[in-house]
Design a protein around this motif. Structure first.
Motif, mmCIF file in Angstrom:
data_model
loop_
_atom_site.group_PDB
_atom_site.id
_atom_site.type_symbol
_atom_site.label_atom_id
_atom_site.label_comp_id
_atom_site.label_asym_id
_atom_site.label_seq_id
_atom_site.Cartn_x
_atom_site.Cartn_y
_atom_site.Cartn_z
ATOM 1 N N GLU A 24 0.822 -1.212 0.000
ATOM 2 C CA GLU A 24 0.000 0.000 0.000
ATOM 3 C C GLU A 24 0.857 1.264 0.000
ATOM 4 O O GLU A 24 0.450 2.304 -0.532
ATOM 5 C CB GLU A 24 -0.919 -0.005 1.223
ATOM 6 N N GLN A 25 2.032 1.166 0.594
ATOM 7 C CA GLN A 25 2.931 2.316 0.669
ATOM 8 C C GLN A 25 3.835 2.444 -0.554
ATOM 9 O O GLN A 25 4.538 3.444 -0.690
ATOM 10 C CB GLN A 25 3.784 2.209 1.933
ATOM 11 N N MET A 26 3.805 1.424 -1.430
ATOM 12 C CA MET A 26 4.683 1.417 -2.607
ATOM 13 C C MET A 26 3.870 1.045 -3.852
ATOM 14 O O MET A 26 3.842 -0.122 -4.238
ATOM 15 C CB MET A 26 5.823 0.421 -2.427
ATOM 16 N N PRO A 27 3.186 1.987 -4.471
ATOM 17 C CA PRO A 27 2.392 1.670 -5.662
ATOM 18 C C PRO A 27 3.266 1.064 -6.766
ATOM 19 O O PRO A 27 4.427 1.449 -6.922
ATOM 20 C CB PRO A 27 1.837 3.034 -6.097
ATOM 21 N N PRO A 28 2.725 0.095 -7.514
ATOM 22 C CA PRO A 28 3.499 -0.501 -8.611
ATOM 23 C C PRO A 28 4.007 0.561 -9.575
ATOM 24 O O PRO A 28 3.283 1.494 -9.944
ATOM 25 C CB PRO A 28 2.480 -1.424 -9.292
ATOM 26 N N GLY A 29 5.277 0.453 -9.970
ATOM 27 C CA GLY A 29 5.867 1.391 -10.916
ATOM 28 C C GLY A 29 6.477 2.615 -10.280
ATOM 29 O O GLY A 29 7.189 3.376 -10.950
ATOM 30 N N SER A 30 6.222 2.842 -8.989
ATOM 31 C CA SER A 30 6.787 4.009 -8.316
ATOM 32 C C SER A 30 8.280 3.803 -8.096
ATOM 33 O O SER A 30 8.761 2.665 -8.024
ATOM 34 C CB SER A 30 6.088 4.246 -6.981
ATOM 35 N N PRO A 31 9.068 4.890 -7.964
ATOM 36 C CA PRO A 31 10.506 4.738 -7.718
ATOM 37 C C PRO A 31 10.791 3.910 -6.456
ATOM 38 O O PRO A 31 11.718 3.092 -6.444
ATOM 39 C CB PRO A 31 10.989 6.185 -7.564
ATOM 40 N N LYS A 32 9.994 4.130 -5.420
ATOM 41 C CA LYS A 32 10.197 3.376 -4.178
ATOM 42 C C LYS A 32 9.980 1.884 -4.409
ATOM 43 O O LYS A 32 10.744 1.056 -3.901
ATOM 44 C CB LYS A 32 9.239 3.887 -3.103
ATOM 45 N N ARG A 33 8.955 1.538 -5.207
ATOM 46 C CA ARG A 33 8.669 0.133 -5.475
ATOM 47 C C ARG A 33 9.759 -0.497 -6.340
ATOM 48 O O ARG A 33 10.154 -1.654 -6.122
ATOM 49 C CB ARG A 33 7.308 -0.005 -6.145
#
Length: 564
Positions: free
Chosen positions: A275-284
């Motif tokens: 939930e804190q790391m949406p798919p495709g986000s830099p964090k993910r």
């Protein structure tokens, strides 16, 4: 410790009191602050509790039941009862009153120890055999059976007694979850449990410097043997978590070195992380990179470049997760259910020392486990010392050893069906063996056979589907049907989307193991409404019965076309 084949659980406890009387044994929150209790103080309290038991006129072999959250009083009750040769009957805290009353009646429990007087008010009319009820809080007025703990305990007591029970005599009567029909009472002897504790300690050692955090119910043999009795053997301190809702805070502040857990805990952690790391986000993307390289390191397959990159990824990703778990975790022992391969990849890849074991209540409970330095998280490890395991001609895993139960209480037919004439216990799990390791492949009875003869293990499918967080609850059905269907509780109201998402989770399953029908039903499914067992397993028959109309209706609709 000086324990022999004739020792009982009281010997284990008394040896610990003698060895380290001034060392910290337990720690719990008293409503205002965390309080430590030494082993010596625990021993003195057990003597006082035994004096109270003796005033009740209880005799060796009689059953006494307990239903409360994990806390020091659970230990005091159990050790006092064991030391007098009584048989402890743990009941699941939060179970339905009618089920608790049925177990107490079936066990013939003369005494019941409760955390909350409201529990007794809910089951009073049903638990007809109980003669004395002790509650931590104030009892209901006008009930001669019920008293408070403060009133029940004397001011003083003698030194704790050694149990008169032989090692082969029953120490506890533990009721299984009862996914189908009424629970069965598992009779476990002192030797069953003590032999298992010693075998587990030989495979996965713990030390006086270790700190356990206890949150799985002590009514479950995984927590009781591998947490409670194991910690007595090792001399480790046990911290009792305040509640599941505060578990994350308690882990962070109390900084345990050992956790006994079930896979569901890591499913929840993984859900929050996603939930804190949406798919495709830099964090993910950074997280996925850390997991990928970490998993290769775990398997010994990382390239030189990946090994050089790991310290940076560990600093940016893995160490953050470890800090959330207090920063001192040395070992996480996981059991009670299969640990999904995707979860193993994530958490082992990030460097958490997760050891998966396997067993049943009927085996006190551990049959096999991985070891530190010898860990294949896709397996259930190797048998513990003194335990034999094999797969029969049908692939069922069998176990034999000193930890195998005495039998089911007042149920010789069920005992004979579980343990054959040669002493082999039939686990009901299908498996295979490779290089001495055992791998679970399915269930003997928990198999859906489609009308074309194809077989699907529903529990594995449900576990995979539930990794998508939109599925609050899911049960796969399809016995004798041409296609699989699922009963779900979910906020999503589009059937086609639910089916598509479910089948994405089943992409590693055979082509015929695809969901083609869906029945949306209300949630949540809980212990209280009878759809889950106290150990959070699905009550399959009850779910099928309650939602029979919805299941029939979904099969009257055409199967939805799915990609295979």
């Amino acid at each position: 410790m000086r324990l022999t084949d004739g020792s009982n659980l009281t010997d284990l406890f008394l040896e610990r009191l003698t060895a380290t009387p001034d060392a910290p044994a337990y720690r719990q929150y008293d409503g205002n602050r965390w309080v430590d209790v030494t082993w010596g103080a625990v021993g003195r309290e057990v003597g006082r509790w035994q004096a109270a038991f003796l005033r009740e006129g209880l005799k060796p072999g009689e059953r006494v039941a307990i239903c409360m959250r994990n806390r020091v009083e659970w230990v005091l009750f159990d050790q006092a009862a064991l030391g007098l040769g009584l048989v402890t009957v743990p009941l699941y805290f939060g179970d339905r009153p009618d089920n608790m009353a049925w177990c107490a009646n079936d066990a013939g429990a003369r005494m019941l120890f409760l955390e909350d007087a409201a529990q007794w008010q809910a089951m009073r009319a049903l638990a007809t055999g109980v003669q004395r009820v002790v509650c931590i809080d104030h009892p209901p007025a006008g009930d001669s059976k019920c008293t408070s703990l403060k009133q029940w305990l004397p001011d003083t007591g003698a030194a704790p007694r050694r149990s008169p029970a032989a090692a082969t005599e029953m120490a506890t009567l533990v009721y299984t979850s009862g996914t189908t029909g009424r629970p069965k009472g598992v009779m476990l002897s002192h030797r069953n449990i003590l032999s298992n504790v010693l075998a587990a300690a030989s495979a996965i050692p713990a030390y006086p410097s270790d700190r356990f955090l206890s949150f799985l119910p002590l009514s479950h043999m995984l927590e009781r043997s591998c947490g409670y009795y194991f910690a007595i053997w090792s001399g480790s301190q046990t911290v009792y978590a305040r509640a599941i809702t505060t578990l994350a805070d308690d882990i962070g502040t109390e900084r345990p070195t050992i956790l006994i857990a079930v896979p569901r805990i890591f499913e929840r952690i993984w859900t929050r992380m996603q939930e804190q790391m949406p798919p495709g986000s830099p964090k993910r993307r950074l997280f996925d990179k850390a997991v990928d390289i970490g998993w290769k390191r775990f398997k010994g397959e990382a390239s030189i470049g990946e090994r050089l990159l790991w310290p940076l990824l560990s600093l940016l990703v893995a160490k953050k997760l470890k800090r959330r778990l207090g920063g001192r975790i040395r070992l996480i022992i996981v059991g009670g259910a299969a640990f999904a391969p995707d979860l193993a990849r994530v958490f082992n890849g990030l460097g958490l020392p997760i050891i998966q074991g396997y067993g049943l209540t009927e085996t006190a409970p551990v049959l096999s486990a991985n070891r530190e330095g010898d860990n294949d998280p896709t397996s259930i490890g190797r048998p513990l010392e003194g335990i034999e395991m094999r797969c029969d001609a049908n692939g069922e895993i069998l176990g034999r050893g000193p930890n195998v139960m005495l039998g089911y209480w007042n149920n010789p037919e069920a005992t004979a069906a579980m343990i054959d004439k040669d002493g082999w216990l039939h686990t009901g799990d299908l498996g295979r063996v490779r290089d001495g390791r055992f791998y679970i492949t399915g269930r003997v009875k928990d198999i859906i056979v489609l009308s074309n003869g194809e077989k699907v293990p529903p529990t594995d499918a449900e576990q995979a589907i539930a990794m998508d967080t939109v599925f609050e609850h899911v049960m796969v059905v399809g016995e004798g049907r041409p296609k699989l269907g699922m009963v779900v509780a979910s906020p999503i109201t589009d059937d086609r989307e639910l089916i598509a998402r479910a089948n994405r989770q089943l992409r590693e399953f055979p082509g015929y193991a695809k969901i083609c029908h869906v029945a949306r039903v209300p949630g949540p499914w809980t212990i209280e409404n009878g759809l889950l067992t106290p150990t959070m397993k699905l009550k399959r028959r009850e779910i099928e019965r309650r939602f029979a109309a919805e299941i029939e209706a979904m099969y009257r609709r055409p199967a939805m076309k799915v990609e295979t």
